[in-house]
Structure formats: C-alpha cells, structure tokens
Write a protein that holds these residues in place. Sequence first.
Motif, PDB file in Angstrom:
ATOM      1  N   UNK A 161      48.975 103.642  11.200  1.00 57.92           N
ATOM      2  CA  UNK A 161      47.581 102.551  11.378  1.00 57.92           C
ATOM      3  C   UNK A 161      47.885 102.025  12.954  1.00 57.92           C
ATOM      4  N   UNK A 162      48.374 102.654  13.644  1.00 61.35           N
ATOM      5  CA  UNK A 162      48.865 101.322  15.066  1.00 61.35           C
ATOM      6  C   UNK A 162      48.521 102.752  15.956  1.00 61.35           C
ATOM      7  N   UNK A 163      47.838 102.572  16.977  1.00 65.23           N
ATOM      8  CA  UNK A 163      47.367 104.124  17.372  1.00 65.23           C
ATOM      9  C   UNK A 163      48.434 104.507  18.844  1.00 65.23           C
ATOM     10  N   UNK A 164      48.797 105.735  19.085  1.00 62.70           N
ATOM     11  CA  UNK A 164      50.249 105.912  19.613  1.00 62.70           C
ATOM     12  C   UNK A 164      50.054 105.084  20.623  1.00 62.70           C
ATOM     13  N   UNK A 165      48.739 104.765  21.669  1.00 59.99           N
ATOM     14  CA  UNK A 165      48.973 104.066  23.026  1.00 59.99           C
ATOM     15  C   UNK A 165      48.935 102.584  22.992  1.00 59.99           C
ATOM     16  N   UNK A 166      49.618 102.203  21.829  1.00 56.80           N
ATOM     17  CA  UNK A 166      49.407 100.744  21.732  1.00 56.80           C
ATOM     18  C   UNK A 166      50.668 100.538  20.993  1.00 56.80           C
ATOM     19  N   UNK A 178      56.729 112.864  18.450  1.00 59.73           N
ATOM     20  CA  UNK A 178      57.238 113.708  19.755  1.00 59.73           C
ATOM     21  C   UNK A 178      55.665 113.054  20.936  1.00 59.73           C
ATOM     22  N   UNK A 179      54.722 112.666  20.505  1.00 60.60           N
ATOM     23  CA  UNK A 179      53.063 112.352  21.182  1.00 60.60           C
ATOM     24  C   UNK A 179      53.751 110.671  21.024  1.00 60.60           C
ATOM     25  N   UNK A 180      54.601 109.654  20.479  1.00 64.62           N
ATOM     26  CA  UNK A 180      54.551 108.393  20.467  1.00 64.62           C
ATOM     27  C   UNK A 180      55.211 108.110  21.518  1.00 64.62           C
ATOM     28  N   UNK A 181      54.666 106.746  22.442  1.00 70.46           N
ATOM     29  CA  UNK A 181      56.305 106.672  22.637  1.00 70.46           C
ATOM     30  C   UNK A 181      57.189 105.742  22.387  1.00 70.46           C
ATOM     31  N   UNK A 182      58.632 106.042  23.863  1.00 68.43           N
ATOM     32  CA  UNK A 182      59.060 105.361  22.764  1.00 68.43           C
ATOM     33  C   UNK A 182      60.984 104.254  23.857  1.00 68.43           C
ATOM     34  N   UNK A 313      58.834  95.877  28.645  1.00 67.18           N
ATOM     35  CA  UNK A 313      57.960  94.670  28.953  1.00 67.18           C
ATOM     36  C   UNK A 313      57.407  95.532  29.989  1.00 67.18           C
ATOM     37  N   UNK A 314      57.908  96.560  30.614  1.00 63.03           N
ATOM     38  CA  UNK A 314      56.713  96.913  31.099  1.00 63.03           C
ATOM     39  C   UNK A 314      55.405  97.964  30.682  1.00 63.03           C
ATOM     40  N   UNK A 315      56.026  98.509  29.376  1.00 62.27           N
ATOM     41  CA  UNK A 315      54.892  99.095  28.171  1.00 62.27           C
ATOM     42  C   UNK A 315      53.856  98.146  28.023  1.00 62.27           C
ATOM     43  N   UNK A 319      49.795 100.648  31.638  1.00 67.84           N
ATOM     44  CA  UNK A 319      48.758 101.517  30.807  1.00 67.84           C
ATOM     45  C   UNK A 319      49.601 103.063  30.531  1.00 67.84           C
ATOM     46  N   UNK A 320      50.487 103.553  30.660  1.00 64.84           N
ATOM     47  CA  UNK A 320      51.446 105.075  30.700  1.00 64.84           C
ATOM     48  C   UNK A 320      52.184 105.167  29.511  1.00 64.84           C
ATOM     49  N   UNK A 321      52.451 106.675  29.567  1.00 63.10           N
ATOM     50  CA  UNK A 321      53.112 106.400  28.568  1.00 63.10           C
ATOM     51  C   UNK A 321      54.723 106.775  28.921  1.00 63.10           C
ATOM     52  N   UNK A 322      55.416 105.981  27.624  1.00 64.77           N
ATOM     53  CA  UNK A 322      56.718 106.373  28.127  1.00 64.77           C
ATOM     54  C   UNK A 322      57.723 106.713  26.593  1.00 64.77           C
ATOM     55  N   UNK A 323      58.623 107.848  27.750  1.00 67.06           N
ATOM     56  CA  UNK A 323      59.887 108.647  26.799  1.00 67.06           C
ATOM     57  C   UNK A 323      61.093 108.315  27.565  1.00 67.06           C
TER      58      UNK A 323
END
Length: 336
Positions: A161-166, A178-182, A313-315, A319-323
């Motif tokens: 229910x939450x957009x991957x970029x959020x 694999x498309x999620x931020x983590x 906090x940087x996430x 607005x950048x992908x974090x993995x």
Amino acid sequence: MISENIEKFVFTINHESDIPKYQQLVNGINNAIAENILQKGDLLPSVNSICKTNQLSRDTVFKAYSILKEQKSIDSVPNKGYYVSGETRKVLLVLDTFKAYKEVLYHSFVNNLADNVITDVQFHHYNIDVFKTIINNSIGKYYKYVVMNFDHKEVSPTLTAIANDKLLLIDWNIQAKKEQNYIFQDFGKAFYNALKEGVNLFKKYKSIQFVFPDYTNHPKETLEFFKKFCADFQFEYEVVTDAKKFNIQKGIAYISVSDRILGHFLEQCKEKNLEPGTDVGFLSYNETPMKKFIYKGISVVSTDFKELGTKAAAFITHDEVVQCYVPTSLIIRESL
C-alpha cells in the motif's frame, strides 16, 4: 508573503472511507505540503469552497483547519483566509520493540533530520495484527515510511500500500523485494566473520554455548553461521534454547542474543565466584551504551545502529534509491 495561487491543490473526500472526513482533509493538506504541491505562503481553499466542493459541513472543515493550525502547518489572516505557514513533513518510524540499542538508532535518526521533519514512532512487537493496523491507518498521512519488518507472510503484502519511493525497510532482509529501498544488517556471513576475529579468544575455553532462547525473534540465520564457525575452527559447541536450563560452568564461553541472559550470566558469576574473561567468557549480541560499563566491559558483536539511523535519516532528506548493508563488528572487552 501569501500567494493566492491555489489551483494546484485539489482535494477530494472519500465518503466511503472509515477515516473521519476532517482527518482526510488534514492528511491531504499535510501530504500536499510534504510533496511540495503546497508551499509556504500558498493560500488554501476557503472553508465555503471546500464545503461546497466536497459536501462537507463547516464544522468539519473548521476542525481540520484548527488541527493544522495546532500542528503549525497552516495559519490564518483576517479577511484573507488560511495559508501554508510551514513546510512540515511527517515521517513514520515503525520499530519492533524499544530496546536500548533501538534507542541508539532512534536518536541517531531524529537527530539527523531537518527541523521541519516530525517523526511518529510506533511498535509492532512482532504482532501481525498490530503491524497491519499501524500501516493501514498510516496510509496518506506521512511523507515517508521507515519500517523494521519481521518474518511473517503478511508483512510484504501489507507494505504494498506504500509506494516504493516512500518506503525504507531497515534491519532485517526478510521478504524484501529487489525494487525496494533498504538498509540492512547481515545476520549471517558478517556474524561469522566477526566470530573469526575473536577465534584466539574462544580458544581459551574448552567449548562454546550459544544461548538462543525459544522466545527470541532473532534471525535463525545467525545460528546456522555459528554452527559453521564451530565446524570450521573445530570448536565443541552446544545450542541452548531453554533459558531455564542456562547454568554457567567454568571453561565455557557463552554467546547470547538476549540481554536477559547477560543478567543471569553475571548473577551466576557472582554466586559461583567465576571471573568473566578468565574462568568463563561472554559475547553479547547488539551493542548498547551501557555494555562498555557493565562489570569490566561486555564484549559484543553488533551492527552500527548509529550509522543505521544516520543512513535512514538521509533517505528522508534525499529522494534517492537506498540499498545497502551496515557493517557488523566485534568489540572486544574484558568479558571474553
């Protein structure tokens, strides 16, 4: 300066939703501010306009605007109306439980956020019903979401229910896509490598006992890599799952994922007149601010929770992908 350009903000009410209408309006405006759809100084639609467009009562709209004023998101000027007074962004931090090392993560997280970011913290306690309630009730209310997930088949579907970029997943790589931020810690190979650094210390003892209580939610991956470590370096070992059977003996090194066991260990050392680091050894999982002061210092294997909080906090800020993975380290003190 107040801008009268309000055409970019369009609000629609969902009359079928369980969320109160005033709260929908609060959420909608806060989200628009977070997304920069509404900016500081923008004039908001009048009370009459919102009432007419969305079939709401004046009391409903006044209540929403009053809440937003209390939150310092908006303000009002006589004969002008309501306008955006701040650029507040709300984020949700969902943790499992609030232990000492989670406090380090939390403070690192909030201390590295901008002044206009408000953090709401909630705890799921590994309960899927609680988790689902937290997430489902939060949709649309927050700019971004930082979630500590856990091993349950309904966690991943709930988070769709939450957009991957959020969304940012932290701590445990379980059911992540694999498309999620983590930002994760490694409970397996990194733990093994940390044990390798202390192999000469473990050789002081005739065997190693890993106290892994049935009640713990710690990933069992750690247990498998412990067994691999013992096999590779030819250590005698035992896994203790019943905390009631924990009974220390001279010449044994203990590893524990539970701080309750650390307390029992120190009590038994005192009762049996055994010296930690000489007669018996102890390695604790997860660094806390107090472990370097307990007794003569407790050795720990731990990820860097301060760094985890800083990266999370940087996430929020960028607005950048974090993995990425946060390193796990062995901190040697007198107990080993």
